[in-house]
Design a protein around this motif. Structure first.
Motif, PDB file in Angstrom:
ATOM      1  N   GLU A   2       8.400  68.601  22.644  1.00 15.17           N
ATOM      2  CA  GLU A   2       7.820  68.219  23.935  1.00 15.17           C
ATOM      3  C   GLU A   2       7.911  69.377  24.911  1.00 15.17           C
ATOM      4  OE1 GLU A   2       8.588  63.970  25.349  1.00 15.17           O
ATOM      5  OE2 GLU A   2      10.278  64.311  23.988  1.00 15.17           O
ATOM      6  N   LEU A   3       6.858  69.513  25.731  1.00 15.38           N
ATOM      7  CA  LEU A   3       6.860  70.474  26.820  1.00 15.38           C
ATOM      8  C   LEU A   3       6.935  69.724  28.135  1.00 15.38           C
ATOM      9  CD1 LEU A   3       4.010  72.977  25.822  1.00 15.38           C
ATOM     10  CD2 LEU A   3       6.428  73.045  25.191  1.00 15.38           C
ATOM     11  N   PHE A   4       7.674  70.272  29.095  1.00 15.25           N
ATOM     12  CA  PHE A   4       7.599  69.766  30.470  1.00 15.25           C
ATOM     13  C   PHE A   4       6.616  70.649  31.218  1.00 15.25           C
ATOM     14  CE2 PHE A   4       8.645  69.885  34.959  1.00 15.25           C
ATOM     15  CZ  PHE A   4       8.644  68.532  35.266  1.00 15.25           C
ATOM     16  N   THR A   5       5.521  70.040  31.681  1.00 14.47           N
ATOM     17  CA  THR A   5       4.477  70.774  32.391  1.00 14.47           C
ATOM     18  C   THR A   5       4.529  70.450  33.873  1.00 14.47           C
ATOM     19  OG1 THR A   5       3.019  70.859  30.460  1.00 14.47           O
ATOM     20  CG2 THR A   5       1.983  71.117  32.609  1.00 14.47           C
ATOM     21  N   ASP A   6       4.565  71.480  34.695  1.00 15.24           N
ATOM     22  CA  ASP A   6       4.551  71.304  36.146  1.00 15.24           C
ATOM     23  C   ASP A   6       3.253  70.614  36.540  1.00 15.24           C
ATOM     24  OD1 ASP A   6       4.671  71.566  38.918  1.00 15.24           O
ATOM     25  OD2 ASP A   6       3.946  73.649  38.874  1.00 15.24           O
ATOM     26  N   PRO A   7       3.302  69.439  37.175  1.00 25.65           N
ATOM     27  CA  PRO A   7       2.071  68.726  37.506  1.00 25.65           C
ATOM     28  C   PRO A   7       1.235  69.407  38.587  1.00 25.65           C
ATOM     29  CG  PRO A   7       3.976  67.588  38.418  1.00 25.65           C
ATOM     30  CD  PRO A   7       4.507  68.669  37.528  1.00 25.65           C
ATOM     31  N   LEU A   8       1.841  70.299  39.367  1.00 22.23           N
ATOM     32  CA  LEU A   8       1.082  70.968  40.415  1.00 22.23           C
ATOM     33  C   LEU A   8       0.275  72.139  39.861  1.00 22.23           C
ATOM     34  CD1 LEU A   8       0.312  71.431  43.366  1.00 22.23           C
ATOM     35  CD2 LEU A   8       2.431  72.760  43.626  1.00 22.23           C
ATOM     36  N   SER A   9       0.896  72.983  39.077  1.00 22.49           N
ATOM     37  CA  SER A   9       0.222  74.188  38.580  1.00 22.49           C
ATOM     38  C   SER A   9      -0.402  74.009  37.206  1.00 22.49           C
ATOM     39  CB  SER A   9       1.216  75.351  38.523  1.00 22.49           C
ATOM     40  OG  SER A   9       2.224  75.097  37.548  1.00 22.49           O
ATOM     41  N   GLY A  10       0.039  72.983  36.473  1.00 21.39           N
ATOM     42  CA  GLY A  10      -0.446  72.792  35.114  1.00 21.39           C
ATOM     43  C   GLY A  10       0.182  73.730  34.111  1.00 21.39           C
ATOM     44  N   ILE A  11       1.302  74.359  34.468  1.00 24.81           N
ATOM     45  CA  ILE A  11       1.939  75.356  33.613  1.00 24.81           C
ATOM     46  C   ILE A  11       3.155  74.731  32.923  1.00 24.81           C
ATOM     47  CG2 ILE A  11       3.148  77.576  33.598  1.00 24.81           C
ATOM     48  CD1 ILE A  11       1.495  78.310  36.083  1.00 24.81           C
ATOM     49  N   PRO A  12       3.233  74.784  31.592  1.00 26.16           N
ATOM     50  CA  PRO A  12       4.432  74.305  30.906  1.00 26.16           C
ATOM     51  C   PRO A  12       5.590  75.268  31.118  1.00 26.16           C
ATOM     52  CG  PRO A  12       2.861  75.207  29.327  1.00 26.16           C
ATOM     53  CD  PRO A  12       2.189  75.226  30.657  1.00 26.16           C
ATOM     54  N   ILE A  13       6.738  74.740  31.548  1.00 30.30           N
ATOM     55  CA  ILE A  13       7.842  75.613  31.953  1.00 30.30           C
ATOM     56  C   ILE A  13       9.172  75.243  31.298  1.00 30.30           C
ATOM     57  CG2 ILE A  13       6.831  76.330  34.154  1.00 30.30           C
ATOM     58  CD1 ILE A  13       8.389  74.133  35.527  1.00 30.30           C
ATOM     59  N   ALA A  14       9.150  74.293  30.379  1.00 29.70           N
ATOM     60  CA  ALA A  14      10.368  73.919  29.663  1.00 29.70           C
ATOM     61  C   ALA A  14       9.969  73.200  28.386  1.00 29.70           C
ATOM     62  CB  ALA A  14      11.268  73.030  30.524  1.00 29.70           C
ATOM     63  N   HIS A  15      10.902  73.100  27.441  1.00 31.16           N
ATOM     64  CA  HIS A  15      10.610  72.384  26.198  1.00 31.16           C
ATOM     65  C   HIS A  15      11.834  71.612  25.741  1.00 31.16           C
ATOM     66  CE1 HIS A  15      12.833  75.692  24.286  1.00 31.16           C
ATOM     67  NE2 HIS A  15      12.937  74.923  23.229  1.00 31.16           N
ATOM     68  N   LYS A  16      11.602  70.655  24.846  1.00 35.12           N
ATOM     69  CA  LYS A  16      12.682  69.880  24.240  1.00 35.12           C
ATOM     70  C   LYS A  16      12.325  69.595  22.797  1.00 35.12           C
ATOM     71  CE  LYS A  16      13.495  65.412  24.238  1.00 35.12           C
ATOM     72  NZ  LYS A  16      14.099  65.167  22.901  1.00 35.12           N
ATOM     73  N   THR A  17      13.183  70.005  21.888  1.00 33.52           N
ATOM     74  CA  THR A  17      12.972  69.688  20.487  1.00 33.52           C
ATOM     75  C   THR A  17      13.383  68.247  20.224  1.00 33.52           C
ATOM     76  OG1 THR A  17      15.179  70.449  19.878  1.00 33.52           O
ATOM     77  CG2 THR A  17      13.390  72.082  19.806  1.00 33.52           C
ATOM     78  N   GLN A  18      13.001  67.722  19.075  1.00 31.50           N
ATOM     79  CA  GLN A  18      13.269  66.324  18.771  1.00 31.50           C
ATOM     80  C   GLN A  18      14.759  66.043  18.649  1.00 31.50           C
ATOM     81  OE1 GLN A  18      10.727  64.842  15.690  1.00 31.50           O
ATOM     82  NE2 GLN A  18      11.815  62.903  15.499  1.00 31.50           N
ATOM     83  N   THR A  19      15.528  67.034  18.239  1.00 33.87           N
ATOM     84  CA  THR A  19      16.970  66.828  18.047  1.00 33.87           C
ATOM     85  C   THR A  19      17.789  67.078  19.307  1.00 33.87           C
ATOM     86  OG1 THR A  19      17.191  69.113  17.278  1.00 33.87           O
ATOM     87  CG2 THR A  19      16.833  67.412  15.598  1.00 33.87           C
ATOM     88  N   ALA A  20      17.167  67.666  20.331  1.00 38.46           N
ATOM     89  CA  ALA A  20      17.895  67.990  21.562  1.00 38.46           C
ATOM     90  C   ALA A  20      17.888  66.810  22.517  1.00 38.46           C
ATOM     91  CB  ALA A  20      17.282  69.211  22.229  1.00 38.46           C
ATOM     92  N   THR A  21      18.859  66.783  23.419  1.00 42.04           N
ATOM     93  CA  THR A  21      18.889  65.759  24.461  1.00 42.04           C
ATOM     94  C   THR A  21      18.446  66.324  25.805  1.00 42.04           C
ATOM     95  OG1 THR A  21      21.224  66.236  24.897  1.00 42.04           O
ATOM     96  CG2 THR A  21      20.732  64.470  23.331  1.00 42.04           C
ATOM     97  N   ALA A  22      18.634  67.619  26.012  1.00 40.48           N
ATOM     98  CA  ALA A  22      18.319  68.239  27.296  1.00 40.48           C
ATOM     99  C   ALA A  22      17.074  69.102  27.199  1.00 40.48           C
ATOM    100  CB  ALA A  22      19.495  69.090  27.784  1.00 40.48           C
ATOM    101  N   LEU A  23      16.407  69.249  28.339  1.00 41.80           N
ATOM    102  CA  LEU A  23      15.298  70.186  28.462  1.00 41.80           C
ATOM    103  C   LEU A  23      15.834  71.616  28.514  1.00 41.80           C
ATOM    104  CD1 LEU A  23      12.853  68.754  31.165  1.00 41.80           C
ATOM    105  CD2 LEU A  23      12.201  69.555  28.901  1.00 41.80           C
ATOM    106  N   THR A  24      15.086  72.535  27.924  1.00 42.08           N
ATOM    107  CA  THR A  24      15.428  73.952  28.022  1.00 42.08           C
ATOM    108  C   THR A  24      14.362  74.656  28.850  1.00 42.08           C
ATOM    109  OG1 THR A  24      16.472  73.923  25.838  1.00 42.08           O
ATOM    110  CG2 THR A  24      15.873  76.072  26.752  1.00 42.08           C
ATOM    111  N   PRO A  25      14.653  74.988  30.119  1.00 38.29           N
ATOM    112  CA  PRO A  25      13.670  75.711  30.932  1.00 38.29           C
ATOM    113  C   PRO A  25      13.385  77.087  30.344  1.00 38.29           C
ATOM    114  CG  PRO A  25      15.386  74.750  32.313  1.00 38.29           C
ATOM    115  CD  PRO A  25      15.857  74.634  30.892  1.00 38.29           C
ATOM    116  N   THR A  26      12.157  77.550  30.501  1.00 37.54           N
ATOM    117  CA  THR A  26      11.770  78.858  29.985  1.00 37.54           C
ATOM    118  C   THR A  26      12.551  79.961  30.686  1.00 37.54           C
ATOM    119  OG1 THR A  26       9.581  77.939  29.573  1.00 37.54           O
ATOM    120  CG2 THR A  26       9.796  80.334  29.479  1.00 37.54           C
TER     121      THR A  26
END
Length: 357
Positions: free
Chosen positions: A176-200
């Protein structure tokens, strides 16, 4: 586990609907503008900012698992927001090939994946789930035959069980990517096994108390910062996404709050919808109902009239449909209450998905 600072080190973050407080107005913005689906915000990108945005997106994709030998198909919206195009451009920087074809047309998506010999698919969780259902029921194609290696999901609050199901059906890794809703830029990701987001990068995301306190006091609102931007490095913008507090770690958002609702990966403004329907005579109450009963979100405006003559009036129904379609790209159905409601009441929201608080 990724740790972040608290947002108190920033000036008070602004909301997406009040960007003028930071000097961001569509009338004065220059460069390539990322216009959101509510047409209220225009995120400016100069040539240098655009290059930085592509580099940031490319780094996010690489961190999420995209490799130099991959061939990527991006099935995200491009109308106004340019999100899908930006992701494809960045993917082309770090992968062997990339195409942005938009979310509509599942047969076209299938043919693109087959003809490109693509092994990475980028889309929303419900969009990929709908694609999977059509492969089984309409196209009679075995998902494993597509030989997808990686499925990258973004733009929605997704059910972890459905993400696991997608990975199993396609025989692919999911991220999964976390995409900033304002700019449309993905700035973090989370693998299926992780619990936390990893910011770029470590200075892109913060947590703060929600502007509107939800019933669940454990939730915090995600704030995005723009240290890479030439003129917006000084601001933090509330996303409307709510995340559970895990110490100071960021997790994928589980809810939304505020004026903007997330439907099919797009945002709709409740206040803008209210304004659009306010001028139609005879409406005593209306409710925006959002559900996810099948593979995709559905949105319906349930309208009550204050007099019998309007209940079966086709012209009045068409006026409501046209007023809604004129202010949002999201497909919204209109349903009329067969019973007259003489007393007036403020409009309301019913999110049967349980996402919007």
């Amino acid at each position: 586990m990724t740790h972040t600072k608290t947002v108190e080190t920033l000036p008070e973050p602004i909301s997406r609907s009040n960007l003028s407080a930071a000097g961001i107005t569509a009338a004065k913005a220059k460069g390539l503008l990322h216009v959101d689906s509510t047409a209220t915000a225009a995120f400016p990108l100069s040539a240098e900012d655009r290059a930085a945005a592509v580099a940031l997106t490319a780094k996010t994709l690489t961190d999420a698992g995209v490799k130099a030998t991959d061939r990527v198909v991006v099935s995200l919206n491009n109308d106004g927001e340019l999100g899908g195009t930006l992701v494809a451009e960045a993917a082309a920087e770090v992968a062997a090939a990339a195409a942005s074809i938009g979310p509509r047309g599942r047969m076209r998506l299938l043919r693109t994946v087959e003809n490109m010999r693509a092994n990475v698919l980028v889309g929303t969780a419900t969009g990929v789930a709908d694609f999977l259902a059509r492969l089984h029921l309409e196209f009679l194609v075995e998902p494993l035959d597509l030989e997808l290696r990686l499925i990258v999901l973004t733009g929605e609050i997704a059910d972890p069980k459905k993400i696991e199901h997608l990975g199993r059906e396609f025989g692919a890794q999911t991220v999964e990517l976390f995409t900033d809703p304002l700019s449309g830029i993905p700035i973090a990701h989370k693998t299926q096994t992780a619990t936390a987001l990893t910011p770029t990068h470590g200075d892109l995301l913060e947590l703060t108390a929600p502007a509107e306190t939800p019933a669940n006091g454990e939730l915090a609102e995600i704030v995005v910062k723009y240290p890479w931007h030439s003129s917006l490095a000084h601001i933090g913008v509330r996303t409307g996404y709510l995340s559970g507090r895990d110490g100071e770690s960021l997790t994928m958002p589980t809810h939304t709050c505020g004026d903007l609702l997330l439907i099919r990966g797009r945002w709709i403004s409740f206040s803008a919808l209210t304004k659009a329907l306010r001028g139609i005579d005879g409406i005593s109450h209306w409710e925006l109902r959002v559900a996810r009963q099948g593979t995709l979100d559905s949105a319906t405006v349930f309208v009550s009239f204050n007099r019998e003559s309007l209940v079966k009036n086709g012209m009045w129904h068409a006026r409501i449909e046209q007023a809604i379609s004129a202010m949002t790209p999201i497909s919204v159905q209109v349903e009329i209450d067969p019973h007259v409601r003489e007393d007036s009441a403020p409009p309301s929201i019913r999110d049967e998905r349980g996402h919007h608080l």
